[in-house]
Scaffold this active site. Structure first.
Site, short mmCIF file in Angstrom:
data_model
loop_
_atom_site.label_atom_id
_atom_site.label_comp_id
_atom_site.label_asym_id
_atom_site.label_seq_id
_atom_site.Cartn_x
_atom_site.Cartn_y
_atom_site.Cartn_z
N GLU A 90 81.48 45.40 64.45
CA GLU A 90 80.16 45.28 63.86
C GLU A 90 80.20 45.52 62.37
OE1 GLU A 90 78.26 47.19 67.85
OE2 GLU A 90 77.60 47.93 65.92
N CYS A 119 78.16 47.82 55.39
CA CYS A 119 78.91 48.80 56.17
C CYS A 119 79.94 48.02 56.99
CB CYS A 119 77.93 49.55 57.06
SG CYS A 119 78.72 50.70 58.18
N CYS A 126 87.30 53.49 68.53
CA CYS A 126 87.76 54.62 67.71
C CYS A 126 88.38 55.66 68.63
CB CYS A 126 86.60 55.23 66.93
SG CYS A 126 87.12 56.57 65.84
N CYS A 130 84.07 61.36 68.80
CA CYS A 130 82.90 62.16 68.45
C CYS A 130 81.79 61.87 69.47
CB CYS A 130 82.40 61.82 67.05
SG CYS A 130 83.69 61.94 65.79
N CYS A 133 78.68 59.43 68.91
CA CYS A 133 78.95 58.12 68.32
C CYS A 133 79.27 57.09 69.39
CB CYS A 133 80.12 58.27 67.36
SG CYS A 133 80.74 56.69 66.78
N CYS A 350 76.73 52.48 64.46
CA CYS A 350 77.98 51.76 64.74
C CYS A 350 78.28 51.76 66.23
CB CYS A 350 79.14 52.36 63.95
SG CYS A 350 79.50 54.06 64.32
S1 SF4 Z 1 81.84 59.03 64.15
FE1 SF4 Z 1 82.51 57.44 65.63
S2 SF4 Z 1 83.63 55.95 64.43
FE2 SF4 Z 1 83.45 57.82 63.17
S3 SF4 Z 1 85.32 58.99 63.60
FE3 SF4 Z 1 83.78 59.73 65.06
S4 SF4 Z 1 84.08 58.47 66.90
FE4 SF4 Z 1 85.12 57.42 65.21
#
Ligand code: SF4
Length: 370
Positions: A90, A119, A126, A130, A133, A350
């Protein structure tokens, strides 16, 4: 072998020498691709026919296409970009609103239309996990190449509204940019090149969850000129580790030392990203802890009320709580700004479009609030 899009002029000079072409053609080829965004060799009218044919053989063609294009009422455009292997990432185009909060440099009035911030993503998914996210929920599928990273800008440049100008880039899309360091650093060199996209270093921000060795490498490789943003989000190790597993490897005290060592040029500041999650990290005591961490550091804080994520029980606090947190930081001498969420009606956090496309239910482990 480097993809043609990720070759710098010096790489083209070597390639052209091998092909028996004069070296001065390197700048011409690079300009066609990066300054003009032309990927069809037949359209490169000042190159001889034999060189155009050789470029076509080399595989000079777009690395991605727009699979989905959404436009929010506030002018934000969200793109789902599909790459050659069918994977999608994205990217979001964010025109500067009346608040001006999204212009990372700010201050100066644009001479030609509204500045737009793009962005961009650096990984498919990823690995950092986190919990707040959407990208982290899906795990890492693969790294993006430098060619794919800058190709997002070629697409974005073509989609900004008439009169507007793509001016700022933030590495805050899918992925942890510093977990794909080699491709990201090459993409940065391509973006900064004056014969190419020509972005100023102040207008490009790399955001990281806190990979300390790569922060040092970025500082060294670019003399501290690349704007650095840290996804901090929680001001103590116990809760930050619950929200961001990377904190177990690189705890806050080490991260703060690394940030103090980052060779920032004068009058530049590191941006601290702090997503406010209702009932988790939004108390005034948290603002005080954050102010303590940043004492004496050249930094500013961006407060981001959390984007609601489908199937995720965490959410943003009420506006009064956001304001109180903001005011406390200012009272403690920390420059603090609230970033408005843009494009709420098109799920602009995201990873959300990709997840919607996968139509998966994702289980979210909610951290225990102590
Ligand atoms: S916020 Fe999302 S994209 Fe950013 S490092 Fe953490 S898991 Fe990865």
């Amino acid at each position: 072998m480097l993809h043609p899009i990720e070759r710098l002029p010096e790489d083209w000079a070597e390639t052209l020498a091998r092909w028996g072409e004069p070296r001065y053609r390197a700048a011409q080829v690079f300009k066609w691709i990066h300054a003009r965004g032309v990927l069809d060799p037949d359209a490169m009218t000042d190159l001889p026919k034999r060189l155009r044919a050789r470029l076509a053989e080399e595989g000079l063609q777009p690395t991605m296409e727009v699979a989905l294009h959404q436009r929010a009422e506030d002018g934000t455009q969200k793109l789902l970009l599909q790459m050659g292997d069918g994977r999608a990432v994205e990217s979001v185009l964010i025109p500067q609103g009346s608040s001006g909060a999204e212009d990372p440099v700010g201050g100066d009035e644009p001479e030609d239309g509204r500045p737009v911030t793009q962005c961009i993503s650096t990984q498919v998914g990823c690995a950092m996990g986190c919990v707040f996210c959407a990208s982290g929920m899906a795990g890492l599928k693969r790294q993006m190449s430098a060619a794919e990273i800058v190709s997002q800008l070629f697409v974005g440049r073509g989609l900004v509204d008439e009169g507007d100008r793509l001016r700022n880039v933030v590495f805050m899309g899918m992925g942890e940019p510093l977990h794909n360091y080699d491709a990201v650093s090459r993409a940065l060199r391509l973006m900064f090149h004056p014969d190419g996209l020509g972005f100023g270093t102040r207008r490009v921000t790399v955001s990281t969850s806190g990979l300390i060795p790569e922060i040092a490498r970025l500082g060294e490789d670019f003399g501290g000129k690349v704007q650095l943003a840290i996804s901090l989000h929680v001001p103590d190790d116990e809760r930050r580790s619950a929200l961001m597993p990377i904190n177990r490897r690189y705890p806050l005290s080490d991260l703060m030392k690394a940030l103090r060592r980052y060779p920032l040029p004068k009058r530049r500041r590191i941006t601290i990203e702090y997503t406010l999650v209702a009932g988790y990290n939004d108390e005034l005591a948290d603002a005080d802890r954050l102010a303590d961490l940043l004492k004496g550091m050249s930094a500013k804080v961006n407060l981001i009320p959390m984007n609601p994520v489908p199937d995720n029980p965490l959410g943003p606090p009420p506006w009064s709580v956001v304001e109180a947190f903001h005011d406390r930081l200012w009272d403690r001498g920390v420059s603090t700004f609230v970033r408005r969420r843009k494009g709420d009606d098109i799920a602009a956090a995201c990873g959300q479009l990709v997840l919607a496309g996968e139509k998966k239910k994702i289980r979210v482990k909610v951290p225990v609030v102590s």
